[in-house]
Design a protein around this motif. Sequence first.
Motif, PDB file in Angstrom:
ATOM      1  N   LYS A   8      -4.277   8.167  -3.556  1.00 14.94           N
ATOM      2  CA  LYS A   8      -5.301   6.276  -3.878  1.00 14.94           C
ATOM      3  C   LYS A   8      -6.238   6.803  -2.766  1.00 14.94           C
ATOM      4  N   ASP A   9      -6.284   7.343  -1.471  1.00 15.96           N
ATOM      5  CA  ASP A   9      -7.435   7.083  -0.887  1.00 15.96           C
ATOM      6  C   ASP A   9      -8.687   7.787  -1.609  1.00 15.96           C
TER       7      ASP A   9
ATOM      8  N   ASP B  60       0.748  -1.294   0.100  1.00 15.11           N
ATOM      9  CA  ASP B  60       0.268  -0.365   0.438  1.00 15.11           C
ATOM     10  C   ASP B  60       0.592   1.205   0.196  1.00 15.11           C
TER      11      ASP B  60
ATOM     12  N   ASP C  57       0.859   4.374  -2.753  1.00 18.14           N
ATOM     13  CA  ASP C  57       0.553   5.520  -2.601  1.00 18.14           C
ATOM     14  C   ASP C  57       1.860   6.542  -2.956  1.00 18.14           C
TER      15      ASP C  57
ATOM     16  N   GLN D 266      -8.463  -2.964  -9.413  1.00 18.31           N
ATOM     17  CA  GLN D 266      -7.647  -2.374  -8.423  1.00 18.31           C
ATOM     18  C   GLN D 266      -6.631  -2.008  -9.035  1.00 18.31           C
TER      19      GLN D 266
ATOM     20  N   GLU E 246     -13.452   0.575  -6.403  1.00 24.47           N
ATOM     21  CA  GLU E 246     -14.288  -0.175  -5.876  1.00 24.47           C
ATOM     22  C   GLU E 246     -15.495  -0.072  -6.767  1.00 24.47           C
TER      23      GLU E 246
ATOM     24  N   ASP F  38      -9.994   5.107  -4.659  1.00 23.02           N
ATOM     25  CA  ASP F  38     -10.358   4.143  -4.019  1.00 23.02           C
ATOM     26  C   ASP F  38     -11.893   3.600  -4.271  1.00 23.02           C
TER      27      ASP F  38
END
Length: 530
Positions: free
Chosen positions: A24-25, A10, A14, A37, A32, A28
């Motif tokens: 990245k956050d 992870d 990042d 991914q 999803e 996400d």
Amino acid sequence: MSSISLQMSDKMSDVCLSQTGTDKDALDPYLEQLGLQIASDGLHIQWAKGNRRHPRNWKMSRKIYDTSLVVFLELYTTAVSTSGSTAANDAIASHEFEIRKELSIFLFVSLFVNASSFLLYLIGQAIGAIVLPPYSEAFGRKNLYIASTALYSIACAVVAAVPSLAGVIVGRFLSGLVSAIPTTVVVGSIEDMFNSKDRVWVICVWAIVANLGLVAGPIMSTFITADLGWRWVFYIATIVTAVLAFVLLSIRESRPSLLLAREVATLRKITNIDHLQAANPDRVPDIRTYVRVALFRPIRLLFTELIVFVVSVMSGICVALVYLFTEALPPIYEAFGFSTRQACLPFLSLGLGMLLGLTTRYLDLRVINHHRRQGRPVLPEHKLIGFWIGTPLLAAGLWVFAWTIPAQVTNVHCVISILALVFIGYGLNEVDYVLGGYLTDSYLSYAASGLAALSVVRALLSAILPLVSTPLFSSIGNNFSVSVLAGVATIFCIVPPLFSRFGRDIRARSTFAKYSLRMYNEHSVDEDGL
């Protein structure tokens, strides 16, 4: 993977994403939502496990529908291919073209299925076999199916309607070119949609159906030609393939890399992040790379990969035997007293033997389930049972057939040789099916290129054997000619133990096999594993 490894992965993602200006956050939720991914390199986007838009996870009804259409395409075009000999004989009998029988068979059979000389072969079928499967890997399968089927229909119309030898030559050449699509791309489509367990049955059905096409062609063309004339073989083919080209519009594109690129394009649109790229092992950056890598990949595989070479030669000889029988069987059974129509019916025995191959698949499944219950991986070598059984039965069937037919043997009932054809059909199908599956499992995402190499060899042998069958059988007789074939099949019997013992080591030294397996493991989305 351990929690520490996950945390490190992870953090690396990042860092990589931050270098490209991506949060990245923030990304996400969109990943999803689309079932995607971030790849292990932290730079690219790949499929997430269980993504329902990946072909491996489509509904079974969709998979069956799409596969049924392309397999039927393979069945029918293969059947028309072995109709050429009957059409040639009728054209000769009607004196429509002032040419010798050998040249007529060459034009009707070899140019359509596979050219019998290197020049015509490379211009026709082999060009399609080399160029088009790699194209399907890089740019998709659906459009190739549609275009090739439409062109196939046009080519058959030219052969049927143009009242000259030139029309036959042009139509057969075009047919040879586009017939490479179902022959070499179907297995790639199957690999796109089905995991290893399901492929056991799907490839089995494909192999049986394709081989049934080989034996159905002479029967179909004999009855059509007798009632309507040889041109109607191609008029009917024109109609059937034209309808099929239209129906193929309803199938879906199945190449995962192409579909992933579309998914990532959607992701870029909804996130306004223009630099997001799909993890695409099939990416071809420019036409020079495509020519250098993709176009020459089948030839490179053929001459640098031992598995591809051996599989291609053995499978090619087995398929070519059926083409040889299209010339050899009718005269043999006419010597038994059969009529012209009756003499084509022993091909049904070959077809029955091929259907018996379904029983062997239960043994395959028992082996696969046994390994999975014990938590062990299923290797390609674990699925060679049919190869072990098929090679000795093929040799035995040919030896029995060789010495139960005229002219040297005249006191044996024809039923014995017909029963021998059942064993021959079973052996031919098992060798062809198992080796095709072995090639697919060994090279996975590059299965179409590996099978293109196989098609090159198969095409050449299938063109040559019908041409040499008449002089061979007339010079040394039916019995000794079939004995030569039986001797070759006997030599085949040493290959199954060699593959079982050394196949894994050979694949471990193969750059293509190792790379394909690594790409599969990194990008696999199967919910049930391999």
